[in-house]
Enzyme design. Structure first.
Site, short mmCIF file in Angstrom:
data_model
loop_
_atom_site.label_atom_id
_atom_site.label_comp_id
_atom_site.label_asym_id
_atom_site.label_seq_id
_atom_site.Cartn_x
_atom_site.Cartn_y
_atom_site.Cartn_z
N GLY A 34 45.75 42.09 23.19
CA GLY A 34 45.10 42.64 22.00
C GLY A 34 44.07 41.70 21.41
O GLY A 34 43.20 42.11 20.64
N SER A 60 41.86 40.13 23.17
CA SER A 60 40.65 40.14 23.99
C SER A 60 39.44 40.64 23.21
O SER A 60 39.51 41.67 22.54
CB SER A 60 40.84 41.04 25.21
OG SER A 60 41.53 40.37 26.23
N LEU A 112 46.91 32.29 30.59
CA LEU A 112 47.68 31.95 31.78
C LEU A 112 49.14 32.02 31.39
O LEU A 112 49.63 31.21 30.61
CB LEU A 112 47.31 30.54 32.26
CG LEU A 112 47.87 30.12 33.62
CD1 LEU A 112 47.34 31.02 34.72
CD2 LEU A 112 47.51 28.67 33.91
N HIS A 139 36.46 44.43 29.77
CA HIS A 139 37.71 45.09 30.15
C HIS A 139 38.37 45.80 28.98
O HIS A 139 39.22 46.67 29.17
CB HIS A 139 38.69 44.09 30.80
CG HIS A 139 39.33 43.12 29.86
ND1 HIS A 139 38.86 41.84 29.64
CD2 HIS A 139 40.45 43.24 29.10
CE1 HIS A 139 39.65 41.22 28.79
NE2 HIS A 139 40.62 42.04 28.44
N GLY A 178 17.47 30.21 45.24
CA GLY A 178 17.31 30.20 46.69
C GLY A 178 17.94 29.02 47.39
O GLY A 178 17.36 28.48 48.35
N ASP A 197 32.50 39.89 32.14
CA ASP A 197 33.45 40.47 31.19
C ASP A 197 32.91 40.51 29.77
O ASP A 197 33.63 40.23 28.81
CB ASP A 197 34.79 39.74 31.23
CG ASP A 197 35.93 40.59 30.66
OD1 ASP A 197 35.72 41.81 30.49
OD2 ASP A 197 37.01 40.04 30.37
#
Length: 353
Positions: A200, A202, A221, A98, A258, A128
């Site tokens: 900033g 991130s 959060l 992002h 599967g 991400d």
């Protein structure tokens, strides 16, 4: 003589310490770790071209009657984030997807104030994770650690570029492991920390006190947008697996075995199989409905989300050992992951860019 020495010892121990100072033996610092790590953390600046709808300046009645379209203008926006050099020789940088999403220009600034135009090697929205490459000499990489060895209570440092201020270091502990169900990523297995993470940060580094990279700081959060002591980082084990695929092939081939799974009854850990696809890797290996998968390649599976994430970041064709419970019996199987037939749902949640 002994009494005299003991009196001297008591006198030394009770000697006053000057205000604002600690005896050298009691001084605690992580400065050496910070000096070693920070050259490998970079600031990332991006430019984007956005299309903005501008209403025409006419009477609304005339506008509706004559069906006059609104004008769309293009404008350039900028944003800031962080990244971590993980391969100095090849100039490879890990960051969040992002941070670079939609960017027309990506610029990297190193600790010694050198600026480089970065190439986007590849990105994976569902986890991400993105990989950049710069052409530069004398780079310093942050050594990669083992996020699987982390425990709640371990001390960690977060390094990044909060609010575009420049490189900043914060400290805290690992608050929780394996956080899922937050709705931030398509696949989640977060490290939770109380080290301050802000917009900033991130793509910045989460490191241990021995200077090893264990996570990419990704989200917080918060109701205010600032740190409330609940931050999340992508484990480096997950980021490394995605990076390997992006560098080698430019894409991520997600795996599956599967099965359909759910949480076992009674709050027990693991992933209970509710259905097995015919001729799938699970069927060939002998897994059946009702089996509860408890570990993959020695890693404990606490929830269905953890199993889905682990399979999704493991390349198709990889062989894995699966430990599971069938009623009261402990069993084991070896199977080969196949390519998933559907892509994971992607989210557009904005994190701490």
């Amino acid at each position: 003589m002994i009494l005299r020495l003991f009196s001297l010892f008591l006198l030394i121990c009770s000697a006053p310490v000057s205000a604002g100072a600690l005896p050298p033996s009691q001084k605690a610092s992580v400065a050496a770790v910070v000096r070693a790590v920070t050259p490998g953390v970079v600031n990332i600046a991006t430019k984007r071209i956005e299309s903005v709808e501008v209403p025409t300046v006419v009477d609304p009645v005339l506008e509706e009657f004559f069906d006059i379209p609104n004008t769309r203008l293009k404008r350039e926006t900028t944003s800031a984030g962080s990244g971590v050099i993980v391969d100095a020789d090849r100039g490879l940088i890990l960051t969040n997807e992002h941070v670079v999403r939609g960017a027309s220009v990506i610029e990297v600034t190193t600790k010694d104030d050198r600026r480089f135009r970065a190439q986007l090697v590849g990105r994976d929205k569902a986890t991400d994770v993105a990989v950049l490459r710069i052409k530069a000499d004398n780079l310093t990489a942050v050594p990669i650690g083992d996020s699987r060895a982390l425990e709640v209570g371990d001390f960690v440092l977060a390094v990044g570029n909060p609010f575009g201020l420049g490189q900043t270091v914060t400290s805290g502990i690992v608050s929780a492991m394996g956080r899922t169900g937050l709705g931030i990523e398509g696949y989640e297995d977060f490290i939770q920390t109380d080290a301050s993470i802000n917009p900033g940060n991130s793509g910045g580094a989460l490191v241990t006190l021995d200077g090893r990279l264990v996570g990419l700081n990704t989200a917080i959060l918060s109701k205010s947008g600032a740190s409330h002591g609940i931050g999340f980082a992508i484990p480096i084990e997950m980021a490394r697996r995605i990076m390997t695929q992006l560098v080698e092939t430019g894409e991520v081939r997600r795996g599956q075995i599967g099965v359909s799974i759910r949480a076992p009854a009674g709050g027990r850990p693991g992933a209970e199989i509710v259905a097995v696809e015919p001729a799938s890797p699970a069927a060939i290996a002998g897994l059946a409905k009702g089996d509860v998968i408890g570990a993959v390649d020695g890693r404990t599976i606490a929830s269905p989300a953890q199993l889905r994430t682990l399979l999704a970041v493991t390349p198709a064709g990889t062989e894995i050992d699966v430990r599971f419970r069938r009623r009261d019996a402990a069993m084991q199987a070896r199977l080969r992951i196949e390519a998933a037939r559907q892509k994971a749902a992607e989210t557009d949640v904005t994190r701490t860019r």
